[in-house]
Design an enzyme around this catalytic site. Structure first.
Site, PDB file in Angstrom:
ATOM      1  N   ASP A  44       0.847  -1.194   0.000  1.00  9.71           N
ATOM      2  CA  ASP A  44       0.000   0.000   0.000  1.00  9.71           C
ATOM      3  C   ASP A  44       0.881   1.243   0.000  1.00  9.71           C
ATOM      4  OD1 ASP A  44      -2.066   1.792   0.253  1.00  9.71           O
ATOM      5  OD2 ASP A  44      -3.054   0.732   1.891  1.00  9.71           O
ATOM      6  N   ASP A  45       0.834   2.011  -1.084  1.00  9.56           N
ATOM      7  CA  ASP A  45       1.550   3.296  -1.192  1.00  9.56           C
ATOM      8  C   ASP A  45       3.066   3.154  -1.296  1.00  9.56           C
ATOM      9  OD1 ASP A  45      -0.927   4.443  -0.989  1.00  9.56           O
ATOM     10  OD2 ASP A  45      -0.506   5.635   0.798  1.00  9.56           O
ATOM     11  N   CYS A  83      -5.829   4.190  -4.072  1.00 17.57           N
ATOM     12  CA  CYS A  83      -6.127   2.847  -3.577  1.00 17.57           C
ATOM     13  C   CYS A  83      -7.351   2.171  -4.197  1.00 17.57           C
ATOM     14  CB  CYS A  83      -6.308   2.895  -2.064  1.00 17.57           C
ATOM     15  SG  CYS A  83      -4.945   3.644  -1.167  1.00 17.57           S
ATOM     16  N   LYS A 137      -6.220  -5.423   3.859  1.00 17.25           N
ATOM     17  CA  LYS A 137      -7.073  -4.323   3.413  1.00 17.25           C
ATOM     18  C   LYS A 137      -8.040  -4.751   2.309  1.00 17.25           C
ATOM     19  CE  LYS A 137      -6.452   0.360   1.463  1.00 17.25           C
ATOM     20  NZ  LYS A 137      -5.471   1.452   1.328  1.00 17.25           N
ATOM     21  N   HIS A 139     -11.174  -2.235   1.121  1.00 14.99           N
ATOM     22  CA  HIS A 139     -11.308  -0.899   0.534  1.00 14.99           C
ATOM     23  C   HIS A 139     -12.143  -0.846  -0.741  1.00 14.99           C
ATOM     24  CE1 HIS A 139      -9.034   3.225   0.383  1.00 14.99           C
ATOM     25  NE2 HIS A 139     -10.207   3.283   1.007  1.00 14.99           N
ATOM     26  N   HIS A 233       1.212   2.501   4.093  1.00 11.47           N
ATOM     27  CA  HIS A 233       0.273   3.614   4.157  1.00 11.47           C
ATOM     28  C   HIS A 233       0.413   4.350   5.484  1.00 11.47           C
ATOM     29  CE1 HIS A 233      -3.490   5.858   3.867  1.00 11.47           C
ATOM     30  NE2 HIS A 233      -3.707   5.361   2.656  1.00 11.47           N
ATOM     31  N   ASN A 297      -0.497   1.956  -5.877  1.00 14.40           N
ATOM     32  CA  ASN A 297      -0.326   3.262  -6.538  1.00 14.40           C
ATOM     33  C   ASN A 297       1.071   3.761  -6.222  1.00 14.40           C
ATOM     34  OD1 ASN A 297      -2.664   3.846  -4.091  1.00 14.40           O
ATOM     35  ND2 ASN A 297      -0.648   4.791  -3.834  1.00 14.40           N
TER      36      ASN A 297
END
Length: 601
Positions: A44-45, A83, A137, A139, A233, A297
């Site tokens: 994530d990120d 996301c 996650k 989402h 994140h 991302n």
């Protein structure tokens, strides 16, 4: 003259070898006839420059590096800029503009989700008798039970429904509208069993348990495990970056305290991947596994979202359409792959994973559905570097709310409009190299950290121990010359120095055209020099945006049997639908998209 006793011994040796070889052949045949296990790991990120197989000296990622250097590094791999859109594309095989998921993210109190008529990847795999599990996650919506993971194809879910949370107490503070609440579940029930433990470790241990339990299950089904990490994140505003102190101390050479903690978060993510590989090897599942690693991302750099990622030398950050927001860290590893190790420059988008995974397990999308997908099957391409990617173009995004859009065709990328008024449209470090360099330098030796080369760390990593255990396949541990070759091929080097004046000002409303092959750092806007190319890409953007049925906004579906009514919507058990000041929060729906394509009148 051979004695009777000697002859008998020779016969027994030959017989033993014959039986051994037959067993090996049978075992190999069984593996070939079994559907492979699919292990999908989502970071994530994670920034493009936050893995050492892209050349960063600051943060060693030996477990990821081992898999990258013995698999296929995806060097022309793209994701959505934030996301929820990326995850919707991954699980549906459709671009987010065709599911209504293209703008922003789903918040804790958001009253919609990924449309229920969309068939998701775990549902396709359930049709093939896969055991399907999600750790981490989600989402993609949770305002009604029907939108939650165990109603969308996963046999189990252990993790959180929303976009972020505290790494220890599982609390999440959100805007849009404001909300504050506890977000950790086992399937549909709120879970407090791991309160106080570090989330990355919690998710790693759960994944290991699933692998161990699956290997003991005698039904013979293949495993589809999605490990969707929170890392890296940001958490909540009161403490945005979090990692165990002993891991933060390993990065004392990084002077910036935020970057130091971020490095520890990446370290824990890397360690997690290695431990999962060890578990697969321990349960004799690794030789028949396909392991996919992807970020959702680009990285939030320079304090964006309070984070300290780096996409250097790429331009932009998370939630921008510059390369720093949409060019993803990714690789695929498997003993079933041919032509490894290598760096792939074949174009790929996150929406391609669904048809590619189905291609890898030997099935195809039904004809009535295949024409509605944006993703393409790249399994053959990933197995052969000489086969061009069937993907030559894709839509980055069209967002009517932000007023920005971008499209890619071969080497050309056209952009129009921006986010945040252009505030995050620049280049942000750190580069990860000393001394800092704007243009980048082709390295002649492996990065060294704490007097130990990354190469040494790779060979002693959890992933290396797992790969050493393989009994079949062509995967071997990479030597230093192989690593150096792959490292230099995977690093992005911008040949020209960064211009003093910005040739692309998206906030002013101009179109910007870049040759991404020659100018991956998006230094030089060629729009005024090549108006015919600009016009061609406008036509492509129009066509790709209408490729599937257009949905103007996510649908709120009518209640079906077994689905929760509005009076039973998910509220207090996940998020209080009140602000922290006790005032009621106003529910909202995203406004309909007025025009599918911007500025093409």
């Amino acid at each position: 003259m051979v004695s009777t006793k000697t002859a008998r011994c020779q016969f027994l040796i030959v017989l033993t070898l014959s039986v051994f070889l037959q067993v090996e052949i049978v075992n190999s045949s069984l593996i070939k006839n079994q559907l492979p296990h699919i292990i999908l790991i989502i970071a994530d990120d994670l920034g493009y420059n936050d893995v050492s197989f892209h050349g960063s000296q600051q943060i060693p990622t030996p477990n990821l590096d081992l898999l990258a250097y013995s698999g296929v590094i995806l060097n022309s791999y793209y994701v959505s800029p934030i996301c929820t859109p990326s995850r919707s594309a991954l699980f549906t095989g459709k671009h987010p503009v065709h599911t209504g998921m293209q703008h922003n993210v789903i918040y804790g109190t958001t009253p919609y989700g990924l449309p229920l008529e969309e068939k998701l990847l775990p549902q396709y795999l359930k049709d093939l008798n896969y055991s399907t599990h999600l750790v981490g996650k989600w989402h993609l919506g949770h305002f009604r039970r029907a939108y939650t993971p165990t109603c969308r194809g996963f046999d189990s879910h252990f993790g959180h429904w929303t976009g972020h949370k505290d790494y220890y107490d599982n609390m999440a503070e959100e805007s849009g509208p404001s909300a504050w609440g506890y977000d950790h579940r086992r399937n549909f029930e709120v879970s407090y069993e791991c309160w106080g433990d570090y989330t990355t470790d919690v998710y790693t241990n759960e994944a290991i348990d699933i692998i161990r339990n699956h290997s003991q299950d005698k039904n013979g089904s293949p495993l589809f495990l999605t490990l969707s990490h929170t890392a890296v994140h940001s958490a909540n505003p009161y403490k945005l970056l979090q990692a165990p102190e002993e891991d933060v101390n390993k990065f004392a050479h990084i002077k910036d305290p935020a970057r130091r903690t971020y490095a520890a978060m990446v370290h824990k993510l890397d360690e997690s991947v290695g431990k999962v590989m060890q578990a697969l090897a321990r349960e004799s599942m690794l030789e028949n596994s396909i392991v996919i690693f992807t970020t959702d991302n680009g990285g939030p750099a320079a304090g964006f979202n309070g984070n300290a990622a780096s996409n250097w030398p790429l331009r932009g950050v998370k939630n921008t359409l510059y390369e720093g927001g949409v060019r993803g860290v990714g690789f695929i590893w498997s003993p079933l792959l041919k032509s490894t190790p290598r760096v792939s420059t074949q174009m790929m988008h996150i929406q391609d994973w669904l048809p590619t995974i189905l291609g890898a397990v030997g099935t195809t999308i039904p004809d009535k559905l295949s024409g509605k997908l944006d993703g393409v099957n790249l399994w053959t391409t990933l197995n052969d570097p000489d086969i061009p990617s069937p993907r030559t173009e894709f839509l980055h995004n069209i967002d009517d709310s932000y007023g920005n859009e971008a499209v890619r065709h071969n080497e050309w990328k056209l952009m129009h409009g921006t986010t945040y008024g252009g505030k995050w449209d620049n280049w942000y470090g750190p580069s990860g190299f000393e001394p800092e360099s704007q243009s980048g330098v082709k390295i002649n030796s492996l990065p060294t950290i704490e007097n130990s080369t990354i190469y040494d760390q790779i060979l002693s990593s959890y992933s290396a121990e797992a790969v050493k255990s393989l009994q079949i396949g062509t995967i071997t541990l990479p030597n230093v010359s192989t690593m150096m070759k792959l490292l230099n091929e995977s690093r992005i080097v911008c040949e020209a120095p960064r211009p003093k004046e910005n040739s692309c000002e998206l906030k002013s409303g101009q179109y910007c055209l870049f040759n991404i092959i020659k100018d991956p750092c998006e230094y030089t806007n060629l729009a005024s020099n090549l108006p015919q190319v600009v016009d061609q890409l406008k036509v492509i953007e129009h066509r790709t945006s209408y490729f599937c049925e257009w949905q103007t906004k996510p649908k709120i579906h009518s209640q079906t049997k077994g689905e929760m009514s509005h009076s039973q919507e998910v509220r207090s058990s996940s998020y209080e639908v009140k602000g922290r000041n006790g005032k009621a929060v106003t529910s909202f729906f995203r406004q309909p998209i007025k025009n599918a394509v911007l500025h093409h009148k």
